[in-house]
Scaffold this active site. Sequence first.
Site, PDB file in Angstrom:
ATOM      1  N   ILE A  41       0.810  -1.222   0.000  1.00 53.00           N
ATOM      2  CA  ILE A  41       0.000   0.000   0.000  1.00 53.00           C
ATOM      3  C   ILE A  41       0.839   1.265   0.000  1.00 53.00           C
ATOM      4  O   ILE A  41       0.294   2.370  -0.088  1.00 53.00           O
ATOM      5  CB  ILE A  41      -0.956   0.021   1.215  1.00 53.00           C
ATOM      6  CG1 ILE A  41      -0.175  -0.104   2.529  1.00 53.00           C
ATOM      7  CG2 ILE A  41      -2.008  -1.065   1.091  1.00 53.00           C
ATOM      8  CD1 ILE A  41      -1.059   0.004   3.767  1.00 53.00           C
ATOM      9  N   GLY A  42       2.158   1.152   0.108  1.00 59.44           N
ATOM     10  CA  GLY A  42       2.987   2.355   0.102  1.00 59.44           C
ATOM     11  C   GLY A  42       4.451   2.017   0.200  1.00 59.44           C
ATOM     12  O   GLY A  42       4.842   0.868   0.444  1.00 59.44           O
ATOM     13  N   THR A  45      11.012   6.025   2.772  1.00 62.05           N
ATOM     14  CA  THR A  45      12.435   6.230   2.543  1.00 62.05           C
ATOM     15  C   THR A  45      13.256   5.019   2.939  1.00 62.05           C
ATOM     16  O   THR A  45      14.336   4.793   2.392  1.00 62.05           O
ATOM     17  CB  THR A  45      12.918   7.446   3.338  1.00 62.05           C
ATOM     18  OG1 THR A  45      12.585   7.269   4.723  1.00 62.05           O
ATOM     19  CG2 THR A  45      12.268   8.716   2.828  1.00 62.05           C
ATOM     20  N   GLY A  47      11.734   1.698   3.607  1.00 65.34           N
ATOM     21  CA  GLY A  47      11.033   0.423   3.542  1.00 65.34           C
ATOM     22  C   GLY A  47       9.721   0.517   2.796  1.00 65.34           C
ATOM     23  O   GLY A  47       9.360   1.554   2.250  1.00 65.34           O
ATOM     24  N   LYS A  64       5.273  -2.376   8.142  1.00 69.88           N
ATOM     25  CA  LYS A  64       6.310  -1.549   7.521  1.00 69.88           C
ATOM     26  C   LYS A  64       7.620  -2.319   7.535  1.00 69.88           C
ATOM     27  O   LYS A  64       8.245  -2.507   8.579  1.00 69.88           O
ATOM     28  CB  LYS A  64       6.465  -0.215   8.257  1.00 69.88           C
ATOM     29  CG  LYS A  64       7.513   0.700   7.636  1.00 69.88           C
ATOM     30  CD  LYS A  64       7.727   1.969   8.443  1.00 69.88           C
ATOM     31  CE  LYS A  64       6.584   2.936   8.253  1.00 69.88           C
ATOM     32  NZ  LYS A  64       6.901   4.261   8.865  1.00 69.88           N
ATOM     33  N   TYR A 126      -3.879  -0.400  11.409  1.00 72.93           N
ATOM     34  CA  TYR A 126      -4.199  -0.096  10.020  1.00 72.93           C
ATOM     35  C   TYR A 126      -5.284   0.971   9.944  1.00 72.93           C
ATOM     36  O   TYR A 126      -6.314   0.890  10.606  1.00 72.93           O
ATOM     37  CB  TYR A 126      -4.670  -1.354   9.287  1.00 72.93           C
ATOM     38  CG  TYR A 126      -5.133  -1.094   7.875  1.00 72.93           C
ATOM     39  CD1 TYR A 126      -4.218  -0.832   6.867  1.00 72.93           C
ATOM     40  CD2 TYR A 126      -6.496  -1.102   7.566  1.00 72.93           C
ATOM     41  CE1 TYR A 126      -4.641  -0.592   5.568  1.00 72.93           C
ATOM     42  CE2 TYR A 126      -6.924  -0.864   6.267  1.00 72.93           C
ATOM     43  CZ  TYR A 126      -5.992  -0.604   5.276  1.00 72.93           C
ATOM     44  OH  TYR A 126      -6.409  -0.364   4.002  1.00 72.93           O
ATOM     45  N   ASP A 174       7.762  16.445  10.138  1.00 74.12           N
ATOM     46  CA  ASP A 174       7.340  16.006   8.802  1.00 74.12           C
ATOM     47  C   ASP A 174       5.820  15.978   8.708  1.00 74.12           C
ATOM     48  O   ASP A 174       5.230  15.018   8.214  1.00 74.12           O
ATOM     49  CB  ASP A 174       7.928  14.639   8.476  1.00 74.12           C
ATOM     50  CG  ASP A 174       7.876  14.329   6.979  1.00 74.12           C
ATOM     51  OD1 ASP A 174       7.722  15.283   6.186  1.00 74.12           O
ATOM     52  OD2 ASP A 174       7.983  13.152   6.599  1.00 74.12           O
TER      53      ASP A 174
END
Length: 325
Positions: A41-42, A45, A47, A64, A126, A174
């Site tokens: 799903i993504g 930087t 992993g 992750k 999730y 961030d």
Amino acid sequence: MYSSRDGRRSGSSRYGKRDNVRRRRPYMTRTKDLYKEIKKIGEGTYGEVYYGIRKTTGEMVALKKVRQHKRAEGIPSSAIRELKIYNILSAESSYHRNIVRLYEVVADTKDAMLNMDTTFSMVFEYVSDDLTGIMDLMKNGDIHPFTLNHVRTLMEQLLSALAFLHKRNIVHRDIKCSNLLISRRGILKLADFGLALQIDPKNKRQKLHCKVITLWYRPPELFLGTPKYHSEVDMWSAGCILAEMLCCRPLFAKKTDDEMLPRIFQVCGTLSSSQSSNQVIKNFEIKKKNRYAERGHLARAYETTKMENGFDSQTESRNYPNGNI
């Protein structure tokens, strides 16, 4: 405790007291075999992120994967920062409901528990959507834009999470739309602490990196290279997100560092007569030519500048002639 899916109380602790913490297991004491990966799903930087389920309960989780590219490099610094912040948060009596929970860290295999050459996975709760995806649907006309009540509710949750972190001297560094996850019940969750840092405001010798925060959400003092900052940088990013939700477009959508500061002055107003915006921009052009030599001088000049209706890096409130953000 609260369930991971909708934030409601679903039980009590073994001591008869209710709390919203599901006890996190010690790191690397179990393997990833307990979870089933469904789909990717993504990617970050350090992993990749997979949607998965816990085999025993069917609970949805986000896995992750942390990659180690070379043995000499070891674990990525972003992963170390994230684990350190979650260690601090896990020492609290309860997690904040608007911060994504880390359940555990699992090894790929049993042999990998003691093998530093392999990857491991961080198991998070999730959450189905993020603010970037939702706003993309709004731009395409697939869903209606946010109402004022929606914006108010989401900002209240974001500021509540930031207040929780800042009270503990943790600066996220961030804040952006893709790091704001939103459940189907409208609960906002702050994620990705790979750049987060616990900053001691009393430590005057601590010098911080100014190349943090995604370009569109980075405050002006970081463009000028200030080595000292605190929670105000997160508050600037939160203000940019507020404007983006109201306008359905980024407030400072520029492609390079060199274009950002003039754009900020254009939108938010100019400096006081003690140092005109033209002078600051001229100095900024000098900084582009000799970035490292001019960094300390410009930062000191910026910190000492008195501004009638402009930026003050020592406070979290910023008032502008064109309105408040």
